[in-house]
Design a protein around this motif. Structure first.
Motif, short mmCIF file in Angstrom:
data_model
loop_
_atom_site.label_atom_id
_atom_site.label_comp_id
_atom_site.label_asym_id
_atom_site.label_seq_id
_atom_site.Cartn_x
_atom_site.Cartn_y
_atom_site.Cartn_z
N GLY A 160 0.94 -1.14 -0.20
CA GLY A 160 -0.20 -0.18 0.08
C GLY A 160 0.92 1.32 0.12
N PRO A 161 0.18 2.26 -0.34
CA PRO A 161 1.13 3.45 -0.53
C PRO A 161 1.65 4.03 0.86
N GLN A 162 3.17 4.34 0.64
CA GLN A 162 3.96 4.60 1.79
C GLN A 162 4.52 5.94 1.71
N GLY A 163 3.87 6.80 0.94
CA GLY A 163 4.20 8.08 0.64
C GLY A 163 4.46 9.11 1.86
N THR A 164 3.65 8.95 2.92
CA THR A 164 4.05 9.65 4.01
C THR A 164 5.24 9.80 4.67
N LEU A 165 5.73 8.54 4.84
CA LEU A 165 7.16 8.18 5.31
C LEU A 165 8.25 8.05 4.59
N PHE A 166 7.96 7.63 3.24
CA PHE A 166 8.79 6.86 2.26
C PHE A 166 8.84 7.84 0.96
N LYS A 531 -2.51 10.99 5.30
CA LYS A 531 -2.89 9.61 5.48
C LYS A 531 -3.83 9.80 6.77
N TYR A 532 -4.67 8.97 6.87
CA TYR A 532 -5.74 8.97 8.12
C TYR A 532 -5.79 7.39 8.42
N GLY A 533 -5.91 7.36 9.63
CA GLY A 533 -6.38 5.80 10.14
C GLY A 533 -7.10 5.93 11.11
N ILE A 534 -7.41 4.71 11.51
CA ILE A 534 -8.12 4.43 12.81
C ILE A 534 -7.55 2.98 13.46
N ASN A 535 -7.07 2.96 14.55
CA ASN A 535 -6.55 1.59 15.05
C ASN A 535 -7.45 1.26 16.38
N VAL A 536 -8.05 0.09 16.47
CA VAL A 536 -8.74 -0.68 17.47
C VAL A 536 -7.74 -1.82 18.10
N GLN A 537 -7.19 -1.57 19.13
CA GLN A 537 -6.45 -2.55 19.90
C GLN A 537 -7.18 -3.39 20.60
N LEU A 538 -7.73 -4.34 20.37
CA LEU A 538 -8.59 -4.94 21.22
C LEU A 538 -8.26 -5.57 22.30
N ASP A 539 -6.90 -6.03 22.48
CA ASP A 539 -6.09 -6.39 23.46
C ASP A 539 -4.68 -6.66 22.91
N ALA A 548 -6.90 5.49 5.32
CA ALA A 548 -7.03 6.08 3.90
C ALA A 548 -5.71 6.71 3.61
N THR A 549 -5.00 6.37 2.51
CA THR A 549 -3.70 6.94 2.20
C THR A 549 -3.74 7.76 0.70
N LYS A 550 -3.00 8.63 0.33
CA LYS A 550 -2.75 9.06 -0.84
C LYS A 550 -1.48 8.95 -1.24
N SER A 588 -1.69 10.22 -9.45
CA SER A 588 -1.81 9.92 -7.95
C SER A 588 -2.97 8.99 -7.56
N LEU A 589 -3.23 8.49 -6.58
CA LEU A 589 -4.01 7.77 -6.10
C LEU A 589 -4.32 7.53 -4.56
N TRP A 590 -5.46 7.14 -4.23
CA TRP A 590 -6.12 7.03 -2.88
C TRP A 590 -5.98 5.39 -2.50
N SER A 591 -5.57 4.85 -1.71
CA SER A 591 -5.81 3.57 -1.20
C SER A 591 -6.78 3.49 0.01
N TYR A 592 -7.65 2.49 0.20
CA TYR A 592 -8.39 2.55 1.30
C TYR A 592 -8.33 1.02 1.81
N GLU A 593 -8.04 0.95 3.11
CA GLU A 593 -7.51 -0.32 3.43
C GLU A 593 -8.08 -0.93 4.90
N LEU A 594 -8.60 -2.01 4.96
CA LEU A 594 -9.13 -2.61 6.31
C LEU A 594 -8.42 -3.79 6.55
N GLY A 595 -8.15 -3.84 7.89
CA GLY A 595 -7.35 -4.87 8.30
C GLY A 595 -7.30 -5.41 9.70
N SER A 596 -6.73 -6.49 9.92
CA SER A 596 -6.51 -7.19 11.21
C SER A 596 -5.69 -8.09 11.47
#
Length: 809
Positions: A160-166, A531-539, A548-550, A588-596
């Motif tokens: 996935g896009p890593q432009g923010t840091l790379f 880049k925007y994200g939501i992390n849910v650390q259940l435990d 969502a990353t550009k 340019s592109l936008w990448s949307y990702e859901l993961g666990s």
């Protein structure tokens, strides 16, 4: 022919039988009393799967807590699986496509590819140093930098896009080669040597060693390594034209890697690490073959059948190439770097400075290309020899300054940085073709001056090109992760960059027309990649995330095509009577990702699942013009890529581990663009015609005690690549100049590998078989194209069997 190995002649079946027998003996040999002692001194496997620490977000974190799809290969895993280069890394990593077509190599992740033109869509990092380059239709300098694998701590593949840091060269993802670092506290090292043989091919061997440790305890440490490898060739290069190349095991590669690093800690918290990395690879010939036969009449058999050429026989494993000349290449890389880190309360400060210098040269056999350009059949005499030379140099200076929070328990984790890079590439091409005036006289009944406006240049050159290219980027970036409440965090980041690309070209020679061409161009853009994200650390063992990353990529300019009647007519039919477009814009592109990411059953089961959807705008893509033997880059509307990645690792029983990696990618154009009545791209057309939608990699490893301090192991790996279903062409109109009548898709294929070994007292000795089934699919098959100058087709390395010994201390 049976392969030679160490002066003895063994068949592949005999060696496979020996491996199977060794596995059975190891599995059944447990001396009386040894099991109990071995259980106490050397267990067959841990009670839990090992945790993996990565630096995917430029800080050390457990991979299970990183909200990115990351594949990791450790040093031990790479050594046990005979992974030695970028092609091997890509082959076992779902979602990664490695396209090797001789002197041009293209790399993509999650379908984000535009072939062999424009700035890379995949970031390639050696530690903190970016080494990817711009590819301009495969001319300058020909291939992306592909680090070899020795004395690495690990390889991280960030999808996935890593432009923010790379940065801007990471639209699809980033591959990071993390090297072992000097230690200030303890000495360590390892040595490795191996020998093997390939069916119907030459011997392979390797030897290398790495050593490091403190010079002054806690103040000064070092790490040095050296490695040499020979990959045996397996192509029977037997020129159809009398007097040409005759080489039985052609296509062999020599590789050398040297590295030295020194870490100095003058005061507590400060580390200064200068390093030097050197890599050289040499191919004596391109490892390609011609598949032509009586049942497969390709361009070679149609032109040279009267010469009774040696033909390929896939059933017997003979891979033959009939070209007149060898096509060697050489690639040298020098990379001095300086890394400085300082720990201050709550913050880690980092400076990374590097200067990359690369030289590259390759030869291509143009003996069949020169007459084909003027509509003549392939020659039948060695007097018609024509050689293309494509040397290049690359200089890249990069400087990064970074500050990052260092308290892993803080609610706010942050990274801020500034980045500057300036790269300069200079590529050349000249074609030495002394017989071409004779061929022109035969074709047109006129002299070369009458047809093309000028004679051959000095040195019998029909074309001479020089292409200087520079890219410059200044960027600032930042990313924060804020734990709003327990188990819930928000991620936000952005990179702002100013990017400039400058290009010039000088072309002269009759193939360019009556006079020289000089051309230059420049592209400048300011881009913002959020880049925007939501992390849910259940435990501690279970993470859910959404992001969502550009990503972006700067534009560039197109070099002009050769001035030939067929090419000019094809461009005019496409609506370009004055030549191909001179430039193309950024995309340019936008990448949307859901993961666990989940660690279950008390650490005996690990899973990582991510699903993605990518929208790509103004995609830079090559418009192929078969009559011109090449294409030009243009912005071809919109495209999408969607799919998922799945990684499962399980400790089924003590000593028995299983893994499964699955990647699915569906990357297609979403726009139909028509120029002068001809489709240049079509809705639903594949972005990369050769990419495999499905890549599946199952693994199984059993480790068991043999005697006190001695463990045996058996490992199986299978890599499956599915066939691309198409559609491949922008049009079904066979008279259109964009229709490619030569295209043949890759078939689906798989490769099974096996390792049987034993470890004791720091030793690891194994017998291996790669490509056990000797599967030889025809890959990137260009056999129908009359302009082919390599052997038309690539394949997997045939069955290779050998022994590797490693010692750690």
């Amino acid at each position: 022919m049976t392969p030679a190995w160490g002066g003895r002649f063994l068949t592949g079946r005999a060696l496979l039988g020996a491996m199977a027998a060794a596995a059975v003996l190891l599995l059944n040999f447990t001396p009386a009393g040894a099991a109990t002692a071995a259980d106490a001194a050397s267990t067959g496997g841990p009670d839990q799967l090992q945790e993996v620490v990565v630096t995917a977000e430029k800080r050390e974190e457990n991979i299970e807590k990183v909200p990115i799809s990351v594949s990791v290969l450790s040093r031990d895993e790479m050594m046990q699986r005979n992974i030695t280069d970028m092609a091997d890394v890509a082959a076992v990593t779902p979602g990664v496509d490695f396209q090797n077509q001789g002197s041009t190599i293209a790399l993509s992740i999650r379908g984000i590819s535009s072939g062999i033109s424009g700035y890379s869509t995949t970031g390639i990092y050696l530690d903190d140093v970016p080494v990817q380059i711009r590819l301009d239709n495969g001319i300058v300098p020909g291939t992306n930098t592909t680090p070899l694998v020795f004395d690495l701590a690990r390889v991280e593949v960030l999808k996935g896009p890593q432009g923010t840091l790379f940065g801007a060269g990471a639209e699809g993802g980033t591959i990071r080669f993390i090297q072992a670092q000097p230690s200030l506290t303890e000495s360590s090292g390892y040595a490795r040597a191996g020998i093997g043989t390939t069916d119907n091919g030459g011997a392979s061997y390797e030897m290398g060693a790495a050593l490091g440790g403190p010079i002054i305890q806690d103040e000064l440490g070092f790490r040095v390594s050296a490695w040499h490898e020979r990959q045996g060739g397996y192509i029977e290069h037997d020129s159809a034209i009398p007097g040409g190349a005759d080489y039985s095991y052609s296509g062999w590669r020599d590789a050398d890697v040297l590295r030295a690093a020194l870490t100095f800690a003058p005061v507590s918290g400060l580390k200064i690490t200068p390093s030097m990395f050197y890599q050289h690879t040499y191919w004596n010939d391109v490892p390609t073959f011609d598949p032509g036969s009586a049942s497969f009449p390709d361009a070679m058999t149609q032109n040279w059948n009267s010469l009774n050429p040696t033909l390929t026989n896939l059933d017997s494993g003979r891979l033959a190439f009939q070209g007149l000349l060898l096509q060697p290449s050489s690639d040298s890389l020098y990379l001095p770097a300086l890394k400085i880190t300082e720990e201050v309360p709550g913050v880690t400060l980092t400076s990374s400075t590097s200067y990359l210098y690369r030289t590259y040269t390759a030869q291509q056999d143009f003996t069949t290309v020169m007459p084909a350009i003027i509509g003549q059949p392939w020659p039948l005499t060695a007097n018609a020899a024509a050689d293309s030379y494509t040397p290049a140099t690359l200089n890249v200076f990069a400087q990064e300054l970074r500050a990052a929070s260092s308290n892993p328990d803080a609610r706010l984790q942050w990274t801020l940085g500034a980045f500057y890079t300036k790269s300069r590439q200079v590529g050349y091409q000249w074609v030495v073709s002394p017989y071409w005036p004779t061929q022109i006289q035969q074709a047109y009944g006129q002299s070369i001056e009458q047809v093309f406006g000028q004679p051959l240049l000095p040195g019998n050159q029909s074309i001479y090109e020089k292409e200087p290219l520079s890219d410059e980027q200044q960027a600032g970036y930042g990313q924060v992760t804020w734990q709003v409440v327990k188990h819930f965090a928000l991620v936000a980041g952005a990179r702002v960059a100013r990017e400039t690309d400058k290009y010039s070209i000088y072309i002269n020679g009759p193939l360019n027309g009556p006079k020289a061409t000089q051309f230059s161009g420049e592209q400048t853009a300011t881009v913002v990649d959020p880049k925007y994200g939501i992390n849910v650390q259940l435990d501690d063992n279970n993470l859910l995330y959404a992001s969502a990353t550009k990503g972006d990529r700067i534009g560039g300019v197109n070099p002009p095509f050769y001035n030939t009647p067929a090419c000019n007519a094809a461009l005019a039919a496409l609506g370009y009577p004055n030549g191909a477009p001179s430039s193309y814009s950024d995309d340019s592109l936008w990448s949307y990702e859901l993961g666990s990411k989940d660690r279950l059953l008390n650490g005996r089961l690990q899973t990582a699942l991510s699903a993605f959807y990518i929208r790509w705008s103004d995609i830079q893509q090559i418009v192929q013009v078969p009559a011109c033997t090449e294409g030009f880059t243009s912005n071809l509307g919109k495209a999408t890529s969607k799919g998922f990645d799945l990684q499962i690792d399980a400790l089924i029983a003590q000593g028995l581990k299983a893994g499964l990696s699955v990647g699915y990618t569906d990357a297609r154009n979403q726009t139909t663009i028509t120029v002068a009545g001809n489709n240049v791209v079509a809705d639903g057309q594949q972005i990369n015609n050769f990419a495999s939608p499905w890549i599946v990699v199952p693994t199984l490893e059993y480790t068991f005690p043999i005697a006190t301090g001695h463990d045996g192991y058996v490992r199986l790996d299978d890599v499956y690549h599915s066939r691309n279903p198409g559609p491949y062409q922008p049009t079904t109109n066979t008279s259109s100049p964009t229709y490619n009548p030569y295209f043949l898709p890759n078939p689906g294929y798989n490769q099974l590998n096996m390792h049987v070994g034993m470890t004791w007292s720091g030793w690891d000795v194994s017998v291996y078989a790669l490509n056990v089934g000797n599967n030889l699919p025809m890959l990137y098959n260009n056999a129908l194209n009359i302009f082919t100058f390599y052997g038309a087709t690539f394949t997997l390395q045939p069955r290779t069997i050998g022994v590797t010994a490693m010692y750690h201390w």
